[in-house]
Scaffold this motif. Structure first.
Motif, short mmCIF file in Angstrom:
data_model
loop_
_atom_site.label_atom_id
_atom_site.label_comp_id
_atom_site.label_asym_id
_atom_site.label_seq_id
_atom_site.Cartn_x
_atom_site.Cartn_y
_atom_site.Cartn_z
N PRO A 8 0.97 -1.25 0.07
CA PRO A 8 0.05 -0.07 0.04
C PRO A 8 0.85 1.19 0.14
CG PRO A 8 0.08 -1.17 2.22
CD PRO A 8 0.76 -1.97 1.26
N GLU A 9 0.39 2.03 -0.45
CA GLU A 9 1.08 3.51 -0.74
C GLU A 9 0.14 4.72 -0.80
OE1 GLU A 9 3.28 4.30 -4.39
OE2 GLU A 9 2.34 2.65 -5.23
N ILE A 10 0.73 5.96 -0.83
CA ILE A 10 -0.17 7.14 -0.91
C ILE A 10 0.38 8.14 -2.11
CG2 ILE A 10 -1.00 9.31 0.13
CD1 ILE A 10 -0.79 7.68 2.91
N ARG A 11 -0.34 8.28 -3.08
CA ARG A 11 0.24 9.17 -4.03
C ARG A 11 -0.21 10.59 -3.78
NH1 ARG A 11 -1.05 4.91 -9.18
NH2 ARG A 11 0.47 3.66 -8.49
N ALA A 12 0.78 11.44 -3.93
CA ALA A 12 0.51 12.82 -3.56
C ALA A 12 0.73 13.65 -4.93
CB ALA A 12 1.29 13.52 -2.56
N ILE A 13 -0.29 14.55 -5.29
CA ILE A 13 -0.09 15.61 -6.34
C ILE A 13 -0.71 16.87 -6.01
CG2 ILE A 13 -0.07 13.42 -8.14
CD1 ILE A 13 -2.98 14.61 -8.76
N LEU A 14 -0.52 17.62 -6.59
CA LEU A 14 -0.82 19.08 -6.83
C LEU A 14 -1.76 19.29 -7.73
CD1 LEU A 14 2.22 21.73 -5.83
CD2 LEU A 14 0.29 20.95 -4.38
N ASN A 15 -2.93 19.66 -7.47
CA ASN A 15 -4.11 19.89 -8.49
C ASN A 15 -3.87 21.40 -9.06
OD1 ASN A 15 -5.43 21.70 -6.92
ND2 ASN A 15 -6.95 20.39 -6.21
N ASN A 16 -4.74 21.60 -10.02
CA ASN A 16 -4.49 23.05 -10.76
C ASN A 16 -4.86 24.20 -9.85
OD1 ASN A 16 -4.14 21.78 -13.20
ND2 ASN A 16 -6.15 21.57 -13.93
N ALA A 17 -5.46 24.11 -8.58
CA ALA A 17 -5.63 25.18 -7.87
C ALA A 17 -4.52 25.30 -6.79
CB ALA A 17 -6.96 24.98 -6.98
N GLY A 18 -3.46 24.43 -6.91
CA GLY A 18 -2.49 24.41 -6.11
C GLY A 18 -2.67 23.84 -4.88
N GLU A 19 -3.50 22.99 -4.60
CA GLU A 19 -3.90 22.11 -3.68
C GLU A 19 -3.25 20.76 -3.68
OE1 GLU A 19 -8.39 24.00 -2.98
OE2 GLU A 19 -8.11 22.31 -4.18
N LEU A 20 -2.95 19.89 -2.35
CA LEU A 20 -2.21 18.79 -2.29
C LEU A 20 -3.48 17.65 -2.33
CD1 LEU A 20 0.16 17.02 -2.13
CD2 LEU A 20 -0.25 17.08 0.44
N GLU A 21 -3.29 16.89 -3.25
CA GLU A 21 -4.49 15.64 -3.30
C GLU A 21 -3.79 14.47 -2.99
OE1 GLU A 21 -6.78 15.47 -6.99
OE2 GLU A 21 -7.58 17.49 -6.52
N LEU A 22 -4.30 13.73 -2.02
CA LEU A 22 -3.69 12.45 -1.76
C LEU A 22 -4.57 11.14 -2.00
CD1 LEU A 22 -2.60 13.46 1.98
CD2 LEU A 22 -1.17 13.32 -0.12
N ALA A 23 -3.87 10.05 -2.55
CA ALA A 23 -4.95 9.01 -2.93
C ALA A 23 -4.09 7.79 -2.36
CB ALA A 23 -5.04 9.04 -4.33
N ALA A 24 -4.79 7.09 -1.70
CA ALA A 24 -4.32 5.62 -1.22
C ALA A 24 -4.40 4.45 -2.35
CB ALA A 24 -5.33 5.09 -0.10
N VAL A 25 -3.38 3.88 -2.63
CA VAL A 25 -3.30 2.96 -3.86
C VAL A 25 -2.91 1.61 -2.97
CG1 VAL A 25 -1.91 2.40 -5.78
CG2 VAL A 25 -2.52 4.67 -5.35
N HIS A 26 -3.44 0.46 -3.48
CA HIS A 26 -3.25 -0.92 -3.07
C HIS A 26 -3.62 -0.81 -1.56
CE1 HIS A 26 -1.60 -1.28 -6.88
NE2 HIS A 26 -0.78 -0.69 -6.97
N ALA A 27 -4.35 -0.04 -1.22
CA ALA A 27 -4.60 -0.02 0.35
C ALA A 27 -5.90 -1.20 0.87
CB ALA A 27 -5.18 1.48 0.98
N PRO A 28 -5.66 -1.84 1.98
CA PRO A 28 -6.72 -2.59 2.27
C PRO A 28 -7.97 -1.90 2.50
CG PRO A 28 -4.81 -2.26 3.97
CD PRO A 28 -4.41 -1.56 2.94
N ASP A 29 -9.11 -2.83 2.67
CA ASP A 29 -10.55 -2.16 3.20
C ASP A 29 -10.25 -1.64 4.36
OD1 ASP A 29 -11.16 -2.72 0.67
OD2 ASP A 29 -12.07 -4.78 1.39
N GLY A 30 -10.81 -0.59 4.55
CA GLY A 30 -10.82 0.19 5.87
C GLY A 30 -9.67 1.07 6.00
N ALA A 31 -8.92 0.89 5.18
CA ALA A 31 -7.72 1.99 5.64
C ALA A 31 -7.88 3.74 5.14
CB ALA A 31 -6.41 1.74 4.58
N VAL A 32 -7.26 4.31 6.05
CA VAL A 32 -7.75 5.68 6.06
C VAL A 32 -6.31 6.53 5.81
CG1 VAL A 32 -9.90 5.74 6.91
CG2 VAL A 32 -7.93 6.29 8.27
#
Length: 345
Positions: A8-32
């Motif tokens: 499992p990992e977290i991917r971090a990107i900046l969107n067009n508004a300059g805000e940080l967006e985080l997304a969990a990848v390959h994370a088990p159910d219930g992970a936050v």
């Protein structure tokens, strides 16, 4: 040969508004994902705020994040530094909206936020109480866990303060100013009446972390957020309640902050009130019968608070009915409504 599942990992990107967006990848159910800002501790705890929306923060802000299942962290904390040249001096934490999870043993902060958003959209309240645990544990909807009456200390006095109005409790245990600011920017006012009466009590949880000036800046931002989103809102700003603290000078500090809140109310056209004055005895301390911990009111404590707040709220409600958008809330200037001194003992 058995395939090894990806970590499992977290991917971090900046969107067009300059805000940080985080997304969990390959994370088990219930992970936050949980986040914190500019923290110095080498490890992250499950009490950090949950990631719920793109993160807005000034340049130079260090944002840490980690996956959790319950109290267990998955992998190591990672850090993202917001790009750009940091402001000098740095923006105080009270002006950086963020989530929190400090009271996770009592209630689910993220679940309560969603419940508040649903309630406000559905009922279009005309009376909002915005604050921390002092507000949260009083009464009213939404109720986090109906079987746990610890979160409903005095529903009878809540009903007395809200009689005849559609009300919502936007109090969250252990919230600081920046947490209330996040909530208001992420849906908790969406659907409320544009001229709602908004009772604000926030900031006591910042006393250990922030200067008086930083706290006042944050409260000003919270009230500004209300006015920006509810253009005809009537804001009733409460002074800090007294607290029995081992920290020397706390009583004097609260008194000084309240003087500045009173000035802020006068400047901005809010109504200011200090119902907390009725919570102290002759020595200036909060007696046990009014608060078991020296801060949060008991049922008798809330009764004293309601005796001050209920008339103020009724007055605001009457002004709403008189089409407040066409005339000032208080025609002769802002009245500072305080409990009569003879009732303060």
């Amino acid at each position: 040969m058995t395939a090894v599942p990806p970590s499992p990992e977290i991917r971090a990107i900046l969107n067009n508004a300059g805000e940080l967006e985080l997304a969990a990848v390959h994370a088990p159910d219930g992970a936050v994902i949980r986040v914190d800002l500019n923290a110095e501790s080498p490890r992250m705890l499950c009490t950090q705020g949950q990631y719920l929306a793109p993160i807005q923060a000034p340049p130079g802000t260090r944002i840490r994040y980690r996956l959790f299942i319950g109290k267990k962290g998955l992998g190591e904390p990672e850090t993202f530094v917001m790009p750009g040249i940091p402001d000098v001096p740095p923006i105080p934490s009270t002006l950086i909206p963020c989530t929190q999870n400090r009271d996770f043993l009592i209630y689910d902060w993220a679940a309560r936020h969603e419940a508040v958003c649903r309630l406000v959209r559905k009922t279009q309240p005309e009376l909002l109480f915005i604050g921390d645990s002092i507000t949260h544990f009083w009464g009213g909807n939404p109720v986090d866990e109906p079987h746990r009456d610890i979160l409903q200390k005095s529903p009878e006095t809540w009903a007395a303060c809200t009689e005849g109005m559609r009300a919502a409790n936007l109090g969250f245990g252990y919230d600081r100013v920046e947490n209330a600011l996040w909530r208001l920017r992420h849906g908790e006012l969406d659907g409320a009446a544009s001229n709602a009466v908004c009772v604000v009590l926030i900031g006591t949880n910042n006393l250990a972390e922030n200067t008086d000036e930083e706290i006042l800046l944050g409260i000003r931002a919270v009230c500004g957020e209300i006015r920006n989103r509810l253009t005809g809102a009537f804001i009733i700003l409460q002074g800090f309640y007294p607290r029995n603290s081992v920290r020397e000078g706390t009583t004097e500090r609260i008194a000084a902050i309240n003087l500045r809140l009173k000035a802020l109310a006068s400047e901005q056209g809010f109504v200011y009130t200090e119902p907390g004055r009725l919570m102290t005895d002759e020595s200036g301390r909060v007696p046990e019968e009014l608060s078991a911990d020296g801060l949060h009111p008991s049922a008798p404590g809330y009764e004293r608070i309601a005796s001050v707040l209920a008339p103020v709220i009724r007055r605001a409600a009457e002004e709403r009915k008189n089409d407040a958008a066409k005339k000032p809330f208080l025609p002769s200037g802002v009245s500072v409504i305080e409990p009569p001194m003879e009732q303060s003992r």
